[in-house]
Scaffold this motif. Structure first.
Motif, PDB file in Angstrom:
ATOM      1  N   UNK A 100       0.893  -1.300  -0.039  1.00 58.06           N
ATOM      2  CA  UNK A 100       0.037  -0.048  -0.153  1.00 58.06           C
ATOM      3  C   UNK A 100       0.995   1.320  -0.169  1.00 58.06           C
ATOM      4  N   UNK A 101       2.269   1.088   0.052  1.00 55.54           N
ATOM      5  CA  UNK A 101       3.042   2.198   0.179  1.00 55.54           C
ATOM      6  C   UNK A 101       3.384   2.676  -1.223  1.00 55.54           C
ATOM      7  N   UNK A 102       3.829   3.896  -1.466  1.00 59.76           N
ATOM      8  CA  UNK A 102       4.388   4.400  -2.913  1.00 59.76           C
ATOM      9  C   UNK A 102       5.862   4.646  -2.932  1.00 59.76           C
ATOM     10  N   UNK A 103       6.252   4.072  -4.042  1.00 54.17           N
ATOM     11  CA  UNK A 103       7.922   4.424  -4.202  1.00 54.17           C
ATOM     12  C   UNK A 103       8.412   4.512  -5.519  1.00 54.17           C
ATOM     13  N   UNK A 104       9.400   5.292  -5.744  1.00 52.37           N
ATOM     14  CA  UNK A 104      10.019   5.295  -7.058  1.00 52.37           C
ATOM     15  C   UNK A 104      11.469   4.880  -7.160  1.00 52.37           C
ATOM     16  N   UNK A 105      11.652   4.226  -8.433  1.00 51.45           N
ATOM     17  CA  UNK A 105      12.819   3.730  -8.753  1.00 51.45           C
ATOM     18  C   UNK A 105      13.405   4.756  -9.738  1.00 51.45           C
ATOM     19  N   UNK A 106      14.776   5.168  -9.951  1.00 50.01           N
ATOM     20  CA  UNK A 106      15.231   6.094 -10.797  1.00 50.01           C
ATOM     21  C   UNK A 106      16.291   5.447 -11.757  1.00 50.01           C
ATOM     22  N   UNK A 107      16.464   5.840 -12.911  1.00 47.40           N
ATOM     23  CA  UNK A 107      17.504   5.228 -13.798  1.00 47.40           C
ATOM     24  C   UNK A 107      18.023   6.391 -14.668  1.00 47.40           C
ATOM     25  N   UNK A 108      19.275   6.730 -14.199  1.00 44.09           N
ATOM     26  CA  UNK A 108      20.185   7.772 -14.765  1.00 44.09           C
ATOM     27  C   UNK A 108      21.106   7.076 -16.026  1.00 44.09           C
ATOM     28  N   UNK A 109      21.063   7.865 -17.129  1.00 46.35           N
ATOM     29  CA  UNK A 109      22.052   7.144 -18.184  1.00 46.35           C
ATOM     30  C   UNK A 109      22.931   8.488 -18.723  1.00 46.35           C
ATOM     31  N   UNK A 110      24.012   8.129 -19.327  1.00 44.77           N
ATOM     32  CA  UNK A 110      25.144   8.983 -19.420  1.00 44.77           C
ATOM     33  C   UNK A 110      25.154   9.560 -20.721  1.00 44.77           C
ATOM     34  N   UNK A 111      24.585   9.172 -21.769  1.00 38.05           N
ATOM     35  CA  UNK A 111      24.712   9.728 -23.210  1.00 38.05           C
ATOM     36  C   UNK A 111      23.223   9.944 -23.793  1.00 38.05           C
ATOM     37  N   UNK A 112      23.086  10.446 -24.836  1.00 36.93           N
ATOM     38  CA  UNK A 112      21.752  10.700 -25.517  1.00 36.93           C
ATOM     39  C   UNK A 112      21.524   9.346 -26.190  1.00 36.93           C
ATOM     40  N   UNK A 113      20.167   9.110 -25.955  1.00 35.92           N
ATOM     41  CA  UNK A 113      19.654   7.846 -26.354  1.00 35.92           C
ATOM     42  C   UNK A 113      18.079   8.218 -26.910  1.00 35.92           C
ATOM     43  N   UNK A 114      17.811   7.064 -27.771  1.00 35.68           N
ATOM     44  CA  UNK A 114      16.349   7.464 -28.328  1.00 35.68           C
ATOM     45  C   UNK A 114      15.351   6.683 -27.831  1.00 35.68           C
ATOM     46  N   UNK A 115      15.681   5.813 -26.878  1.00 33.79           N
ATOM     47  CA  UNK A 115      14.622   4.862 -26.296  1.00 33.79           C
ATOM     48  C   UNK A 115      15.316   4.357 -24.814  1.00 33.79           C
ATOM     49  N   UNK A 116      14.114   4.198 -24.134  1.00 34.14           N
ATOM     50  CA  UNK A 116      14.392   3.381 -22.773  1.00 34.14           C
ATOM     51  C   UNK A 116      13.515   2.334 -22.466  1.00 34.14           C
ATOM     52  N   UNK A 117      14.012   1.314 -21.934  1.00 32.36           N
ATOM     53  CA  UNK A 117      13.064   0.148 -21.459  1.00 32.36           C
ATOM     54  C   UNK A 117      13.077  -0.048 -20.131  1.00 32.36           C
ATOM     55  N   UNK A 118      12.003  -0.384 -19.568  1.00 27.72           N
ATOM     56  CA  UNK A 118      12.152  -1.275 -18.168  1.00 27.72           C
ATOM     57  C   UNK A 118      11.591  -2.588 -18.478  1.00 27.72           C
ATOM     58  N   UNK A 119      12.200  -3.506 -17.655  1.00 27.22           N
ATOM     59  CA  UNK A 119      11.950  -4.992 -17.470  1.00 27.22           C
ATOM     60  C   UNK A 119      11.844  -5.343 -16.134  1.00 27.22           C
ATOM     61  N   UNK A 120      11.086  -6.433 -16.170  1.00 25.65           N
ATOM     62  CA  UNK A 120      10.938  -7.163 -14.625  1.00 25.65           C
ATOM     63  C   UNK A 120      11.631  -8.643 -14.949  1.00 25.65           C
TER      64      UNK A 120
END
Lengths: 112, 109
Positions: B16-36
């Motif tokens: 029931x709690x809320x939370x955020x995961x952060x993803x930083x990347x170092x150079x320009x990219x045109x797409x980002x994916x999240x996987x489980x």
């Protein structure tokens, strides 16, 4: 539809033996990738094929590792003279060109 | 060289709690994916983010992308135990994906 398949699902081998891991990508996917995942770790990129050619072999950890892809489809990752540090899950993924990657179930390799 | 950093790497939270995961990347990219990834399983695609400001939602998970900040977030709303897994972000580079180290998420009843 059929996803990426890998075989074997598990492989136990003795140190010094050679092993071959197989990947069948999704039909029509031109790009194929191999990754290695050690226990509790992220994914380590090994090699990438576009068609049958491998423009990027930089991730292969040593010259004991090699991979080939024939007919733009099935790929084999070969590890010669296996060492205990080679123990990991080897994941294969495929994509249409350089797009979203779909992963196979992996091969768990244990080197005794 | 493209680098992708996730934080936190380990997160234990209550239902029931809320939370955020952060993803930083170092150079320009045109797409980002999240996987489980569930224990002993392979990776399952969750989201593909293609442009600045992109936001996608599936159930209790929402992903967003800020290409100017080179940052993506995965927000979990009212967490449930079934969301326990390891979550990876990945960014497209010259030859394929570069993955973060993953965030191991445990949601306790």
């Amino acid at each position: 539809g059929a996803g990426v398949s890998q075989s074997p699902s598990n492989k136990v081998t003795e140190k010094g033996k050679d092993v071959e891991l197989r990947c069948d990508p999704i039909s029509g996917h031109t790009a194929l990738y191999w990754y290695r995942q050690s226990l509790g770790q992220g994914l380590e990129f090994l090699i990438y094929f576009q068609g049958n050619s491998a423009p990027d072999k930089s991730g292969l950890p040593s010259d004991r590792f090699s991979a080939e892809r024939t007919g733009g489809s099935v790929s084999t990752l070969t590890i010669q003279r296996t060492q205990q540090e080679d123990s990991a899950v080897y994941l294969c993924a495929s994509s249409y060109r350089v797009g979203e990657q779909f992963f196979g179930p992996g091969t768990r390799l244990t080197v005794l | 060289e493209l680098k992708v950093e996730q934080n936190p790497l380990f997160l234990s939270m209550q239902e029931e709690k809320n939370y955020t995961i952060y993803c930083n990347y170092s150079t320009t990219s045109d797409r980002l994916y999240w996987y489980r990834q569930d224990p002993g399983k392979s990776l399952e695609s969750l989201f593909v983010l293609l442009s600045n400001g992109a936001v996608k939602q599936e159930g209790r998970l929402m992903a967003s992308l800020d290409t100017k900040a080179r940052l993506s977030t995965l927000h979990i709303t009212a967490a449930v135990h079934d969301l326990s897994a390891t979550y990876f972000c990945a960014v497209t580079g010259a030859d394929g994906l570069t993955f973060g180290k993953g965030t191991h998420l445990i949601i306790q009843p």
